[in-house]
Design an enzyme around this catalytic site. Structure first.
Site, PDB file in Angstrom:
ATOM      1  N   TYR A   1       0.839  -1.309  -0.014  1.00  0.00           N
ATOM      2  CA  TYR A   1       0.124  -0.073  -0.029  1.00  0.00           C
ATOM      3  C   TYR A   1       1.031   1.422   0.031  1.00  0.00           C
ATOM      4  O   TYR A   1       0.271   2.261  -0.520  1.00  0.00           O
ATOM      5  CB  TYR A   1      -0.870   0.043   1.204  1.00  0.00           C
ATOM      6  CG  TYR A   1      -2.090  -0.647   1.019  1.00  0.00           C
ATOM      7  CD1 TYR A   1      -2.439  -2.008   0.640  1.00  0.00           C
ATOM      8  CD2 TYR A   1      -3.469   0.112   1.196  1.00  0.00           C
ATOM      9  CE1 TYR A   1      -3.511  -2.615   0.717  1.00  0.00           C
ATOM     10  CE2 TYR A   1      -4.672  -0.553   0.986  1.00  0.00           C
ATOM     11  CZ  TYR A   1      -4.660  -1.700   0.637  1.00  0.00           C
ATOM     12  OH  TYR A   1      -5.986  -2.486   0.558  1.00  0.00           O
ATOM     13  N   LYS A  54       2.984 -15.508   2.578  1.00  0.00           N
ATOM     14  CA  LYS A  54       3.463 -16.155   1.405  1.00  0.00           C
ATOM     15  C   LYS A  54       4.922 -16.517   1.331  1.00  0.00           C
ATOM     16  O   LYS A  54       5.581 -15.940   0.285  1.00  0.00           O
ATOM     17  CB  LYS A  54       3.032 -15.347   0.316  1.00  0.00           C
ATOM     18  CG  LYS A  54       2.846 -16.177  -1.197  1.00  0.00           C
ATOM     19  CD  LYS A  54       1.612 -16.993  -1.354  1.00  0.00           C
ATOM     20  CE  LYS A  54       1.877 -17.877  -2.744  1.00  0.00           C
ATOM     21  NZ  LYS A  54       0.809 -19.169  -2.771  1.00  0.00           N
ATOM     22  N   ASP A 109      -3.050 -18.318   0.765  1.00  0.00           N
ATOM     23  CA  ASP A 109      -3.986 -19.105  -0.361  1.00  0.00           C
ATOM     24  C   ASP A 109      -4.827 -20.097   0.385  1.00  0.00           C
ATOM     25  O   ASP A 109      -5.752 -20.261   0.467  1.00  0.00           O
ATOM     26  CB  ASP A 109      -3.517 -19.486  -1.751  1.00  0.00           C
ATOM     27  CG  ASP A 109      -2.154 -20.340  -1.329  1.00  0.00           C
ATOM     28  OD1 ASP A 109      -1.711 -20.314  -0.176  1.00  0.00           O
ATOM     29  OD2 ASP A 109      -1.425 -20.978  -2.405  1.00  0.00           O
ATOM     30  N   ASP A 142      -6.276  -6.938   4.145  1.00  0.00           N
ATOM     31  CA  ASP A 142      -7.377  -6.455   3.638  1.00  0.00           C
ATOM     32  C   ASP A 142      -8.453  -7.426   2.957  1.00  0.00           C
ATOM     33  O   ASP A 142      -9.505  -7.213   3.199  1.00  0.00           O
ATOM     34  CB  ASP A 142      -7.030  -5.575   2.432  1.00  0.00           C
ATOM     35  CG  ASP A 142      -7.975  -4.536   1.435  1.00  0.00           C
ATOM     36  OD1 ASP A 142      -8.870  -4.049   2.273  1.00  0.00           O
ATOM     37  OD2 ASP A 142      -8.295  -4.782   0.207  1.00  0.00           O
ATOM     38  N   ASP A 167     -12.214  -8.945   4.854  1.00  0.00           N
ATOM     39  CA  ASP A 167     -13.464  -8.840   4.158  1.00  0.00           C
ATOM     40  C   ASP A 167     -13.851 -10.293   4.116  1.00  0.00           C
ATOM     41  O   ASP A 167     -15.302 -10.476   4.417  1.00  0.00           O
ATOM     42  CB  ASP A 167     -13.362  -8.284   2.804  1.00  0.00           C
ATOM     43  CG  ASP A 167     -13.526  -7.011   2.864  1.00  0.00           C
ATOM     44  OD1 ASP A 167     -13.432  -6.091   3.939  1.00  0.00           O
ATOM     45  OD2 ASP A 167     -13.702  -6.413   1.784  1.00  0.00           O
TER      46      ASP A 167
HETATM   47  C1  IPM Z   1     -10.183  -1.221   3.963  1.00  0.00           C
HETATM   48  C2  IPM Z   1     -10.477  -0.594   2.561  1.00  0.00           C
HETATM   49  C3  IPM Z   1      -9.456   0.299   2.103  1.00  0.00           C
HETATM   50  C4  IPM Z   1      -8.122  -0.688   2.085  1.00  0.00           C
HETATM   51  C5  IPM Z   1      -9.624   1.017   0.909  1.00  0.00           C
HETATM   52  C6  IPM Z   1     -11.069   1.785   0.880  1.00  0.00           C
HETATM   53  C7  IPM Z   1      -8.570   1.788   0.667  1.00  0.00           C
HETATM   54  O1  IPM Z   1     -10.795  -1.517   1.691  1.00  0.00           O
HETATM   55  O2  IPM Z   1     -10.272  -0.185   4.892  1.00  0.00           O
HETATM   56  O3  IPM Z   1     -10.063  -2.529   4.132  1.00  0.00           O
HETATM   57  O4  IPM Z   1      -7.671  -1.027   1.205  1.00  0.00           O
HETATM   58  O5  IPM Z   1      -7.522  -0.529   3.195  1.00  0.00           O
HETATM   59 MG    MG Z   2     -10.748  -3.419   2.603  1.00  0.00          MG
END
Ligand code: IPM
Ligand code: MG
Length: 355
Positions: A142, A190, A222, A246, A250
């Site tokens: 990032y 990884k 993975d 990230d 999710d």
């Molecule tokens: C998160 C989001 C952010 C990230 C985006 C909006 C930049 O997906 O907070 O997980 O990738 O970190």
């Molecule tokens: Mg995210």
């Protein structure tokens, strides 16, 4: 006691869900005799509209001068639809992470018994899941340099960079959390391909040797993506680098079916930020239908982790669970008999005051 809280509602449903969390905090203030001073500030698309910047200097100063930050959501479809936009709401988030040194994002992923049928997975797989995802937040691909395009524009590159101290502090934090839980830390990497992952492994092993009470294991990303679906019960604390975190956080957040309920903390060098994990949900903005629980539970995390007010935090969590059990829920949870955002907030504030 007196506490200063920076409040950044942001975009979309941000303002209305933040209002509900403020009701909960005010109830806590009344019940436990605290005084919370709220400093409202702009972030995201609303900040771009008013100031040209997604994270105005004034907002940053207010955050730095506060004991904790309560954050709503950012993001606006008008920027998503415009690939050429040079200023984007998300830049505000990344700048805030960097400026406040928010080195770890912590997301508890837990099941709520009344919501198990919302999970895309079978009940027996998700029942009892209780995972703490710890994602490194200010390093890796990032932020790594160099990043950009070759002169002819035909090649692009991002760099994944980690230093030992960045790994040490986040892995140590994961171990500290694990000590208060089941004592298990899974480091996701990884290491069969990436040099940064090999440094993560080497460093994590050294940190583990400082924590005799911790059982640490290692898993390739993975495989971890697969195990989260197949056998989420095997995990306690997961710690991983920025990009893997990230994606996996999710993934982890949907397996329990409670996306609208999950809070998060971004742990900073001095001030930490607390926010729901869901986004700005622009389709619902202003309609008083969004689920405020993720934000209210983020306020609970703020009380515990940001202000060290454990009893107060538990009062909020208990009230939130009580509202769920009483069916005081928004339409994402009960389509046939939904309550409004503000009604859920009112009821939770009442529960806090009455128990
Ligand atoms: C998160 C989001 C952010 C990230 C985006 C909006 C930049 O997906 O907070 O997980 O990738 O970190
Ligand atoms: Mg995210």
């Amino acid at each position: 006691m007196n506490y200063k809280i920076a409040v950044l509602p942001g975009d979309g449903i941000g303002p209305e869900i933040i209002d509900q969390a403020i009701k909960a905090l005010n109830a806590v203030a009344g019940k436990f005799n605290h005084s919370f001073i709220y400093e409202y500030a702009l972030v995201g698309a609303v900040a771009i509209d008013k100031t040209g910047s997604p994270l105005p200097e004034e907002t940053l100063l207010k955050c730095k001068a506060s004991d904790a930050v309560l954050f709503g959501a950012i993001g606006d479809p008008k920027y998503d639809a415009d690939p050429k936009a040079t200023v984007r709401p998300e830049q505000g988030l990344l700048a805030m992470r960097k400026e406040l040194g928010l080195y770890a994002n912590v997301r508890p992923v837990t099941t709520f018994p009344s919501l198990l049928d919302k999970s895309p997975l079978r009940k027996e797989i998700v029942s009892g899941v209780d995972i703490l995802m710890v994602r490194e937040l200010t390093g890796g691909i990032y932020f790594g340099k160099p990043q950009g395009r070759s002169e002819d524009g035909k090649t692009a590159y991002d760099s994944c960079v980690y230093s030992r101290f960045e790994i040490e502090r986040v892995v140590r934090l994961a171990c500290e959390y694990a000590l208060k839980r089941k004592g298990k830390v899974t480091v996701v990497d990884k290491a069969n391909v990436l040099a940064t992952s090999r440094l993560w492994r080497e460093t994590s092993k050294e940190i583990a040797s400082e924590y005799p009470g911790i059982e640490m294991d290692f898993m390739f990303v993975d495989n971890a993506a697969m195990q989260l679906i197949q056998n989420p019960l095997r995990f306690d604390v997961i710690v991983t680098e920025n990009m893997f975190g990230d994606i996996l956080s999710d993934e982890a957040s949907v397996i329990t079916g409670s996306l609208g309920l999950l809070p998060s903390a971004s742990i900073g060098l001095s001030t930490s930020v607390f926010e729901p994990i869901h986004g700005s949900y622009p389709q619902a903005a202003g309609k008083n239908i969004a689920n405020p629980l993720g934000t209210i539970l983020s306020a609970a995390m703020l009380l515990e982790t940001g202000l060290n007010l454990t009893r107060e935090s538990h009062a909020v969590t208990k009230a939130a669970i009580k509202s769920l059990e009483a069916g005081i829920v928004t339409e994402d949870i009960d389509r046939s008999n939904p309550c409004s955002t503000s009604m859920v907030g009112d009821r939770i504030a009442e529960y806090i005051l009455s128990t």
